[in-house]
Structures are given as structure tokens and as C-alpha cells.
Design a protein around this motif. Structure first.
Motif, short mmCIF file in Angstrom:
data_model
loop_
_atom_site.label_atom_id
_atom_site.label_comp_id
_atom_site.label_asym_id
_atom_site.label_seq_id
_atom_site.Cartn_x
_atom_site.Cartn_y
_atom_site.Cartn_z
N GLN A 19 -0.59 -4.84 3.31
CA GLN A 19 -1.79 -5.00 3.83
C GLN A 19 -2.46 -6.08 3.02
OE1 GLN A 19 -3.52 -1.07 3.76
NE2 GLN A 19 -4.44 -1.78 5.68
N THR A 79 0.77 -1.48 0.17
CA THR A 79 -0.08 0.50 0.25
C THR A 79 0.55 1.36 -0.19
OG1 THR A 79 -0.04 -0.35 2.88
CG2 THR A 79 -2.44 -1.16 0.98
N PRO A 115 -7.29 -3.14 0.06
CA PRO A 115 -7.04 -2.13 -0.50
C PRO A 115 -6.86 -2.17 -1.76
CG PRO A 115 -4.73 -4.12 0.38
CD PRO A 115 -6.20 -4.69 0.44
N THR A 116 -7.01 -3.14 -2.49
CA THR A 116 -6.49 -2.80 -4.13
C THR A 116 -7.96 -2.28 -4.57
OG1 THR A 116 -7.00 -4.88 -4.71
CG2 THR A 116 -4.46 -3.83 -4.50
#
Lengths: 419, 225
Positions: A209, A158, A371-372
Motif C-alpha cells: 500500500q 502492510t 500506512p506506516t
């Protein structure tokens, strides 16, 4: 057979009451659009959940398990070869964790046509030193390029860039949880101690993450060379080889074959994640059930609309028959009407489905676990669109066929005299 | 040169629901080309039933029906449709035009179905017939924009499009006022006398029937005159 005339009659009947035609077509459009949207969305979510596991799990993992040697010396003894040997209190031997002859194995895997790619790894437990406190953890030495390609490692970094692991010597990408505990900022040096007591300073080049917090509190990544240095091993030292196959279903067979061929332990994804298999199956099942239900409901809607349309046109059927059109002509005319509604409505349905999908794709979806992912995922698989258009044509065909067949058999006398 | 256009031989028909009632009993007659025939009788005497059998639309009867000396018995549904298309022109009590089409297209449809002439020729012939009936200026209107009398004239034009062997009418004036009835009769009469068109008209209008060339009077399923 005069198809031109039949088409022109069907067209006139359709256009004469274009509002009714439009309503019928919109019924089809709506059904097909909803089918595509819902299936696309559900499968998008499914793929997302599957991806959580599949993206970072090898199809086949080669490793060396610490376990007692199955060939104890007494078994080799000629004197007791025909006997049952009971040995108690066996201990695991050696403790060697790296894969024997890893370079040759990797060459062999690279040559295998079934393999999409592989990534060597070193996994070792470490202690992160933070002042007087030591935090348990594990470091993964990875081949960044291969990991990016096969397991989308970059997606989970991240902060910072994954490739810095390769470009910066003695660098580390910390799990977000570890970084929080260590209060480590980007560019800071942190100290780790291996189980053998080796001490090494590493530079933080990124945070990682994964979406699984427990995982992020323990794991960190470094390059394979750094890990080898950390452990004081040669550059052939590799504890894991993660293999991705072209066809995931072959994993159990390949794992078995490799275990025998390379004399290591091999684990396939189906065995390692059997709960994932079940979950994935159930989710797929649900989406199929929903899809089929939608299609059935849509089918009945389409059938009703067409049925009504045809019953409204009974007078016209009687006149056509009285003036010399045969039952077959009448059937073709109404099938033509039904199919044009199906084709037109179905085509608009595809467009509606695609637009709704694109709309859903714009809705923000933020979750700490992923997170993506920024917006809701949608699957744009062509298969749903093909099913949609084929279904709309097939349903309208049958929805038109039965009333049309009935119309073709209608006795015009009954209608003409019935007035 | 008169020849037999239509011949009924021993035609009988019964309804079986709920009890068997014989509606037609051994009907025998024939019509030669150029004849203007009316079938009369009281309500329920079976004259319309007879007409629908003669028109090939009703196939549930005993006896034989010969149109243009060909027996209709045992013919398939699409063959009968072809006979209706080619040899019979129809005029109903309720005009029965297709409201989805223009007047011209209504007249053209049976012609297009027959495919004897190309489309332009059919259109020309349709206009010609509309002219004979004095409604050519309505040709491009939708069928439902016409008055009752005009609709019936369009229906007659449609019946004429394929130069049928015989025109059949089921109470063609039953739904029209005195003036329009008279008009329709005049048209039929002109067709019969000027164009030698064979006509078979079912009517209960005695005034109409008496002015035709030949009257077939029915009572209780039999021909009495």
C-alpha cells in the motif's frame, strides 16, 4: 569593575519581586516553547509529505527509453555529410528496454563516492488473469534488500513481509488495489501473462500500500530473478537502475554525467518531480514565515515586559546613581536582569517545546494514504532548539539593552526631586 | 587642621524651558572640613538646585566646582560617580532606600562599590555605623519594614559608610515629625562635633538652620548671608 557586586544587585532586584520576574520569564518560555513546537510540528508534516515522494523516488534513474535512433543511416553517409537530411516518418527502432552492459554500469556506480546506493529494477507490463477477465498491470522486479535500504519498501508492505520475495521462489507482493480486484488472499497462487504471452503462476506473500491508490491498483512487486524468469531473459537483464545520492542537489549534474558516460537515458528527481520541488519550497517558505512571525511577536512581548520592569525600578536607579554607581554599572545590572530572564525563560521554553512536541507525537493520526504513520509526525531537529535559545538570549539582550541604556542616562536629580 | 573640602566659584545656572530663568547667579563660597553648614531660603530660591550641582549629579552649570581641591568640570560620568561614591554621602528628604535589600545591605552597597575594603570588613563597618545610630537590631529587616525616622537613620548610616569628605542633605528632616527631626538633628550635630564630619544641609526649617555652625541664606539665586 566589580562584577560580583553587580551580579548580586541584579539577583536581589530579580528575586525581590520574583512573581513579576516569573511572569516575564514565563512570557519568554511561552514564546520559545510555541516557536519550537510549531516549527517542529510543521516541519514534521513537511518531512512526511516530502518523504511520500523522496522515500520512493530515485535521485537519478537510469533507463532505456523507446525512441527513434538519433543517428539515422543517412547521417553516416559520407556523400551527404555536409547536407541537411530531412527524413520523414521515422519509427522507433529495436524496442530493447534493458540497459546495455548493466553489470559494468553497476560496478562503476558502486565505486562512485557521491552515490549512497542503488537498486536495479525490471519494470514490465503484465496482465493479471482472474477467471475470464484480464486486468492490466505492471510488475516491478526488485532487489528487496537494496529497496528496503534505500526506498523503505518494507514500510509499504502492510501485510506479509517484503523479504519473502527473496526467500520464497516465484512469489509476489500485490498492490492492495490489485489484490482486491483479484480477490487474492495471502498464500494464493495467481497467474500473470506478459506482453510476450508468457504465463506464470506466482504465490502471494504480501500486500503493498503506497498511499497512492491509482498506483496500488496497477503495480505489484516480485524479485528481480522472478521477473527475469517471467520475461525469459538472462540474469543481466535490468531495465532500470535507481540511484540514491548522498546529496540530492547533485542529482541533475550526476544524471547528465551518467547519461553521457553510460549512453543510457538518465533522469534526475528535480526534473521528474518539478511540482514536488515547488510544493516543497512553498511549504518550507510557509514554515519560515510562521517561525519568523512567531519570533517577532515573541520579541515584542519580551521587550514590553522588560521595559516595564525597568521603568518600575527608576527609583532604585536614581539611588544607585546618587550613591556612586555609574551609568555603566546601572546598564550592566539591568542587562544582567534581562539576560537571566532570557536564559532561564528560554531554557524552560526548550523544555516546554520538547514536551509539547512529545505530546503531539502521541496523538493518533491514521490515514489510508500513509500506512506506516500512526501518530502525528514531529521534527526534533536540534536547529530549532538552538535558534530558540539563541533568539531568547538575543531578544532579551536587546529588550534589556535599550531600556538599560536609557536608565543609565537617567538624571537621578529628576527622579529624586520629582517626588 | 582645617582644609577646604568644597569650593564653589562663580556658579550660575539657568533653566531654558520655556523661557530662560536664571536660578543661580554667581554663587561663591567654600566649606572647610569639620564645618556644619546649612543652606536656607524660601521655596524656589535655588537651594536644592545648588545642592545637586555641588553633589556632581547635575552637570549643567557655569562656573567651577572644586571638591577636595579637584575641579569637577569636564570629568566623565563614571569619574563623577566615583567621586560621589568615595567623597560624598547623601541624605534625601525621602529616605530613598532600596526596598529590595535588607537594611544592612543598603548601608553596605556604596562600600561594596568602592571596593576599598573586603566584603566582611564592609559589613562590620556597616554594623558599626548602624550601632552609632541606634538601629543595629533592625539590620536584617527589609528597608520597607522600617518607620520613617528609622529609614532616615539608615540613610545617614549609608551616607557614612565610605567615610565621606562631606555629607550632603536635601531637606533630611522635611518629611519627619518634630521628634524624629530632633533626633536627626542630634545625629548630625554629634557627627559634626564628635567625629568632625563635614556637613552641608539644605533645609527650610529655620529652627534647624539656626543651630548649625554656619548658615548660608539664599534668595533669588544669590547668597545673601
Amino acid at each position: 569593575m566589580n562584577y560580583k557586586l553587580i551580579v548580586s544587585i541584579a539577583k536581589s532586584l530579580l528575586l525581590a519581586r520574583w512573581r513579576q520576574t516569573l511572569v516575564a520569564a514565563i512570557g519568554v518560555t511561552f514564546s520559545i516553547g510555541m516557536f519550537i513546537t510549531l516549527l517542529g510540528f510543521m516541519n514534521g508534516l513537511n518531512d512526511l509529505l516530502d518523504g511520500l515522494i523522496l522515500n520512493r523516488t530515485a535521485h537519478v534513474r537510469l533507463f532505456q527509453e523507446v525512441k527513434p535512433n538519433p543517428n539515422q543511416p543517412v547521417n553516416a553517409s559520407v556523400d551527404y555529410s555536409g547536407a541537411y537530411n530531412f527524413i520523414q516518418s521515422i519509427k522507433s527502432s529495436g524496442g530493447r528496454l534493458d540497459i546495455y552492459n548493466s553489470a559494468a554500469i553497476m560496478r562503476a556506480i558502486r565505486a562512485d563516492q557521491r552515490v549512497l546506493g542503488f537498486a536495479p529494477r525490471i519494470t514490465t507490463p503484465v496482465l493479471y488473469n482472474s477467471g475470464v477477465v484480464d486486468i492490466n498491470g505492471a510488475i516491478n522486479g526488485i532487489d528487496v534488500v537494496a529497496e528496503n535500504e534505500l526506498f523503505f519498501f518494507n514500510d509499504y508492505v502492510t501485510t506479509g513481509a517484503a523479504i519473502d520475495l527473496k526467500n520464497v521462489a516465484n512469489s509476489i507482493v500485490l498492490g492492495k488495489g490489485v489484490a482486491d480486484k483479484l480477490l487474492a488472499e495471502m498464500g494464493d497462487m495467481i497467474q500473470v501473462t506478459t506482453s510476450k504471452g508468457e504465463l506464470l503462476s506466482l504465490k502471494v506473500v504480501g500486500y503493498f500500500q503506497s498511499g497512492i491508490q491509482e498506483f496500488d491498483k496497477v503495480q505489484s512487486y516480485t524479485s528481480i530473478a522472478t521477473a527475469q524468469k517471467l520475461m525469459g531473459k538472462s540474469n543481466s537483464y535490468v531495465t532500470d537502475i535507481q540511484i540514491k545520492l548522498k546529496d540530492i542537489d547533485q542529482a541533475p549534474a550526476v544524471a547528465k554525467e551518467y547519461a553521457a558516460l553510460f549512453q543510457t537515458d538518465a533522469e534526475d528527481i528535480q526534473t521528474a518531480n518539478s511540482q514536488f520541488e515547488t510544493g516543497s519550497f512553498v511549504r518550507t517558505l510557509i514554515s519560515y514565515v510562521v517561525g519568523i512571525t512567531l519570533l517577532i511577536v515573541a520579541g515584542f512581548g519580551i521587550y514590553n515586559i522588560l521595559n516595564m520592569m525597568i521603568y518600575e525600578k527608576m527609583d532604585s536607579i536614581a539611588i544607585l546613581k546618587a550613591t556612586g554607581f555609574s551609568g555603566k554599572d546601572v546598564k550592566l545590572i539591568f542587562l544582567g536582569i534581562a539576560l537571566s530572564i532570557g536564559l532561564f525563560g528560554g531554557f524552560l521554553g526548550l523544555i516546554l517545546g520538547l514536551s509539547l512536541s512529545l505530546l503531539i507525537d502521541q496523538i493518533p493520526f491514521n490515514t489510508a494514504a500513509l500506512p506506516t504513520i500512526k501518530t502525528y509526525p514531529v521534527n526534533y531537529d536540534l536547529v530549532y532548539y538552538i535558534i530558540g535559545i539563541v533568539f531568547s538570549i538575543v531578544t532579551t539582550f536587546f529588550a534589556g539593552y535599550f531600556p538599560a541604556r536609557k536608565a543609565s542616562k537617567i538624571d537621578p536629580v529628576l527622579i529624586i526631586r520629582g517626588k | 587642621m582645617a582644609h577646604t573640602v568644597l569650593e564653589a566659584k562663580h556658579i550660575s545656572k539657568s533653566f531654558h524651558d520655556p523661557v530662560t530663568i536664571q536660578v543661580l547667579n554667581n554663587i561663591n563660597f567654600s566649606i572647610d572640613s569639620g564645618e556644619f553648614v546649612s543652606v536656607t531660603g524660601k521655596s524656589g530660591c535655588g537651594k536644592s538646585t545648588l545642592l545637586y550641582i555641588l553633589s556632581t549629579m547635575d552637570t549643567d552649570y557655569e562656573g567651577d566646582l572644586l571638591i577636595d581641591q579637584v575641579n569637577m568640570r569636564g570629568k566623565a560620568e563614571d569619574e563623577l560617580a566615583r567621586v560621589r561614591n568615595e567623597k560624598i554621602g547623601f541624605v534625601f528628604q525621602f529616605h530613598y532606600l532600596l526596598n529590595e535589600f535588607t537594611v544592612l545591605k543598603n548601608v553596605m552597597l556604596p562600600g561594596l562599590k568602592l571596593q576599598k575594603y573586603p566584603e566582611q570588613e564592609v559589613e562590620y563597618r556597616a554594623m558599626e555605623r548602624l550601632k552609632i545610630l541606634g538601629i543595629q537590631e533592625q539590620a536584617l529587616k527589609k528597608a520597607n519594614q522600617l518607620s520613617g525616622g528609622e529609614k532616615q537613620r539608615v540613610a545617614i548610616a549609608r551616607a557614612l559608610i565610605n567615610d565621606p569628605l562631606i555629607i550632603m542633605g536635601d531637606e533630611p528632616t522635611g518629611n519627619l515629625d518634630k521628634k524624629n527631626s530632633e533626633n536627626v538633628f542630634e545625629i548630625f550635630k554629634e557627627l559634626a562635633e564628635t567625629y568632625r564630619q563635614t556637613l552641608l544641609i539644605v533645609t527650610h526649617d529655620q529652627n534647624f538652620a539656626e543651630r548649625t555652625h554656619r548658615i548660608i541664606e539664599m534668595e533669588d539665586g544669590r547668597i545673601i548671608r
